[in-house]
Scaffold this motif. Structure first.
Motif, mmCIF file in Angstrom:
data_model
loop_
_atom_site.group_PDB
_atom_site.id
_atom_site.type_symbol
_atom_site.label_atom_id
_atom_site.label_comp_id
_atom_site.label_asym_id
_atom_site.label_seq_id
_atom_site.Cartn_x
_atom_site.Cartn_y
_atom_site.Cartn_z
ATOM 1 N N VAL B 129 -3.965 8.503 -11.221
ATOM 2 C CA VAL B 129 -3.258 9.588 -11.901
ATOM 3 C C VAL B 129 -2.433 10.410 -10.895
ATOM 4 N N GLY B 130 -1.810 9.717 -9.945
ATOM 5 C CA GLY B 130 -1.030 10.376 -8.897
ATOM 6 C C GLY B 130 0.152 11.159 -9.431
ATOM 7 N N VAL B 131 0.709 12.023 -8.608
ATOM 8 C CA VAL B 131 1.681 12.999 -9.083
ATOM 9 C C VAL B 131 3.053 12.420 -9.392
ATOM 10 N N ALA B 132 3.301 11.152 -8.985
ATOM 11 C CA ALA B 132 4.610 10.584 -9.315
ATOM 12 C C ALA B 132 4.781 10.489 -10.832
ATOM 13 N N GLY B 133 3.671 10.414 -11.556
ATOM 14 C CA GLY B 133 3.735 10.448 -13.024
ATOM 15 C C GLY B 133 2.752 11.501 -13.486
#
Lengths: 224, 224, 224, 224, 224, 224, 224, 224
Positions: B129-133
């Motif tokens: 759930v990384g911040v790129a999405g």
């Protein structure tokens, strides 16, 4: 290569064809130059251009130059020294958004913003919307997304660039700043973070290099 | 200090009172130890404990140990070797959330999660759930916020820790991973980012140190 | 996310819902902000809160603010600027111990201690008990072990964190300081030592980041 | 300077007066030399000495040398290749203590211990007494304090050196090891910690340099 | 461990048994302490000892202390503040040689030399004999070789330690200094060079740590 | 933010709206993922897209995927795994020039070029025109200047970016490569050089990050 | 600049006028190029030159090239691949001395020596005369002083360059090697030492860059 | 080695045979020496030489020396203090070209140029011809190519050295300067770039070491 025009000063050469080659007169990097060297260079530039600028200028350069060029201006926050006799808007409504994580990033952001404005761009400033309070960014996201190019200015851990990169489908320029302390190592932490952004397609400039970001944004914004 | 119990092996000393002092038997760091040294240590531990573990274990250690301790288990992803004869839940519904930025961060996350589970905690896994999405994170935010302690595991620029730190009002442990390449410098970029997080109050552990994060989370979760 | 309240100043946005989300109003990082920017921010904060604080504050900010907020206080050692109109004890007898290796670590330790106190915690100060004379630490160990959370503050080689980590069965937050010289590299030596502590389960914050340690300790101490 | 004796091989010069100048024949650093180069050098040494050694030796060098020098010995853990035809005790009961933080530090510790023994010293080995369980060290302290010189071998955060430095009133040599991972940076963390030890008067050698520590300890132990 | 004596000041604890444990009263590291803190500590020390010292002392500390302790002395070059009421020679003719590469290394060398003298050793100073003019070193070699312990103090590339290490058959302590510029990185170049010295058996202390070198030399020189 | 579509796999979440938000489906970073994880992700992607890709793919992933997706392609030099069922040219004659300093930079350059092509751009490859033989660059300058965006790929000292930056009046993306040895520090030298380029307005991506450069170039090239 | 001759291969451009401009055909850096790329390049070179070379060549390149160019030679120690059909001595008795600190430095030294020889110089090899046994250097000093240019090759602490720089009144080129371990950081220690040499006037090349040293020595030696 | 002449001052030894050994009297590095130490050294030098110099001199040294040596001169830009009573041209028309990338590099360039002149060389200054406007360099190339030795002085990314290295068939000395900011890391970027120059055969000196470059250029220029 044989038709270049330049002026030879003592220890400096002023390009006079850079305006044609690169769309703006040579920009003077004032750090490491004496006040007198700067004055000489600006005096030469003003003979040929209506708009020109220097970065990282001490106030003493401004004071030395003022008697010779009365309409020279000095922006204390960005430390830009400039003359802008004939402001033009080259890129119409195509806006460059300059976004900062914190208030302390403003000097770098203003260097980027004023550079872009002097080169003829409309600039949207969105300051102090760092990711520690991500709702502040979300509230301003619509206007940022309308911009044509986005400049993300952040110190500390520089996470703003990654978050913006995932949210905005526009070319993104990341500027790490030296805001922070300790293991920030004067901007290294933010620099590395931006280079490793999981949001692919971010172009990074040097630490505190607002000018470089403004100029690259202008070049991208000038494309059509 | 005079009542400590320990067993002296060849080149290793096994603490037998750490369970009392620290709530869990001594955990074996297998890297740099020979297979035989590890076997000797685990054989000693099993004489005194029902639950114990080793980290960074090669599969060959597991194979050498299996004949001696048939119920020893090996988790390939986290490289944890463990015996868990009498699983207990010490902290009830008080959950530890383990959140990762990407799929490649899973080995480190599993080291944290399994450590926390072996020590008697309920674990919620929220991976990739990384911040790129960032919407992927937002969708899972409610369940993360219900946890008692949050572990953020991320490589590359490690921005996940800062974003979570701003969103979650719980103790946050950040684990930089060596996922990435180039100017990531084997986890340095994420480490520096997490140490400089603009979201104050983040405790950082060593690069790839899932075990340390799991153990600290357990200690925090045991408080009341 | 649509109900956030914030105040927009020139170059700064003040979150007004952070108290609810994170248990304490937004803390102002004063470095890199002008005196005027700081005054504006504090004036806004005082309209909404009884207790609030800024870190890394110059004395000139205090002097500029004093005429506007007569009960503002300034702690010279920790450089914290704060208003504390309605001191409350949120966590009862649950104590946070702040332990330093040396006398020179006191400014950072005080930043941690005062932060924890302003947030409503009881603090035990144990200073100058570094490992070069380990009996000094041993003499104070009983009282440290009674604390609920321990903050270890140390420069130079930062060994205090590892020794404490082995002796205390409580969550331990390690704060490296820039005390030292030469190959200390302004705190890097202590930082690396703490990250690599053989006493697993230590959460590390940035070099000289007493505030972050105090805040994390408060969050841990608030758990039950 | 005109009376030095040396033998010229292809690409190597063997000092033959170092025994007199420095109390022990030249020690061969085998890394980066071909097997054949090592064999040539050892063959030359054995013509002149009864006791000599090489460090960081691959097993293949031992195997190539064995047919030529049947009494050559190879210690797998320390990777020392040596001949010791006439063992002597030069320093009587004056003991060198070699202390390690963990079991994984043993290869480096053994390089130090065997070097000291080959040079004629009595060695006390005290292994796996790192500061995470400081009572293990305390239990062995009396015997360590009886030694004449102490060598502290530790990886990770290297805190053992500082703790020993405060407890032992003897010359202390600290050997950082590359045991650890992540922000250990292959021994850098322990190296910096030892250089910055708050226990003044610690002499540090290179990472994993057990040989250098053993030799320096021998030189100190030979003083009277 | 229960019989240690110490005095508790505000933020500082003074060990009073270190003289017995370590042969010299606790040495005060003045950097990072306020003038008042230093005065308090020295006042306590003088109640118990005839000889004691502080390092890295500002002149203002001396001036604040002078009215209280009229026989306090201050050595400007080494920045050592000391009282030496009853000078004794503990180690007779056993000399410690302090050798520098350049004139600019003198402040560090004097810190080492004066420390060794205050602890009761005879010191031979050999300054400005760096390897760029190796004959200068050769001319002084005989007297250096007569010393019992040698301290090599050098900045820039620190080659003096390696050259001395090959020429002198005595324990050698290497002190890198921050003398130099550019890729010297404030002493890092000399530090790394000394740690990697091809002359095995060199003990290295922190950059500019003359005190540590003097103390270690004293401990070695006290052996018999 | 409530309408995002994504698929949850074991340990991975696939965004299905990124195509709309960012103009191309999520690109899979294969390093650190198991073959099976990659296969699962690609199988999901192929259900929704005609064109998609993964970077840093091992050949074994390709071999595992081939039976399931017969038209998957693998480019050995760039290590890109991709499906391109419906190639489209989105940006007409607007060309992206990919320029390398040396032949060894080709794998990174091809990652950039193939990425840009898969996203729908025309690419001009100009390889092996490093500044050591600047005439080679000058001979190709005309065609480079006709491009809309320029990507400069260089290892060693990375001077190509600065020279191109002065010659080309187009947005320039610089990609440092790890080509080189020694003080190149695996690309650090080129990275720092590009960040410090005297030709202002260069956007830099991570070492060896051809993909990021290709994607950013595509975003710039898509502007009008 | 319009008369340059070059051959365009797939991904590589071969300069054919460099012989005139720089006195020797373009030298091929083989690392990072495929065997086939190397073969193509060498095949092109042999059409135009009698003498040419490649550095850092794998043996597989030699084996692939041998059938096409039967008189190609491969020097295993230096890893130089070369053809030398018409050896000439360009610089007569003007000798280049190549001096190493240790036997392990030989591969780098041979790269320098063979490069210089192929370019037409007489080379004097003086190996294994490092400063730990400085008499070995002194014994060879006379012959070194007769050389016209001196190349100092050393790993570990690289002190050889400084000592030679003080003894020899000729241009001195220093080559740091990666020989060493630990805090050597793969040649960094020697590199920094050489850059900071107290013997002014030393020109340093990259770590392990024997070729660069040989080429620069040739250029200096060709002057008259 | 027994016939060396030197003068012993307090803390400094002045070589008096260096003129013969190295062609110029010992040059005084003034940084880190007190004014008085410098005066003493220069007074000694003037008794034996007509021409001598000191580098990195503060103006206060000049002022202290002036009364004693009325013809001493001080060059403010290069910070060189010198006496030149009998200027001689040792190397005739054989010129050393000193080339800078920018105006801010002038102090370092002047240190190189003045050093070379004092040692008896003719110097050609070509300033502000950095690669961002490569035509400026091209216009001056003919005169640079006529020089016998070339010194390239550049900060920021230091690309000038590589470009010159490809264009000029003469020994090239590269001097990185600390001109720049951020990821320049005070000259590190330029230093690494120059060490990794793809133009083989560049000798690099320390950051800002104009003196070392001037001296090495003189030594090369003196060859015939």
């Amino acid at each position: 290569m044989d038709t270049n025009k330049s002026v030879q000063l003592d220890g400096a050469i002023i390009d006079l064809d850079r305006n044609e080659r690169q769309g703006f007169p040579e920009v003077v990097y004032c750090e490491g130059k004496t006040d007198q060297q700067c004055v000489d260079i600006f005096m030469t530039l003003q003979e040929h251009y209506d708009t020109f600028m220097g970065t990282r200028a001490r106030i003493s350069i401004y004071e030395a130059l003022k008697p010779h060029i009365p309409d020279v201006q000095y922006d204390e926050m960005s430390r830009i020294l400039y003359v802008n006799r004939n402001p033009i808007n080259r890129n119409g409504e195509r806006t460059i958004a300059v976004v900062t994580a914190g208030t302390s990033d403003m000097p770098v952001a203003e260097e980027a913003a004023l550079t872009a404005e002097l080169m003829g761009n409309k600039v949207l400033r969105v300051y102090d919307v760092g990711v520690a309070g991500i709702h502040r960014l979300m509230e301003r996201l619509d206007s940022i997304q309308e911009a044509n190019v986005v400049i993300a200015v952040a110190g500390m851990e520089g996470a703003l660039a990654s978050v913006l990169g995932g949210l905005v489908n526009k070319p993104l320029i990341a500027v790490p700043t030296s805001v922070g302390y300790g293991a920030n190592f004067e901007g290294l932490a933010a620099l590395l973070a931006m280079l490793n952004s999981c949001a692919a397609g971010v172009g990074v400039v040097n630490i505190d290099n607002g000018f470089g970001a403004g100029r690259l944004a202008h070049m991208i914004n000038s494309q059509r």
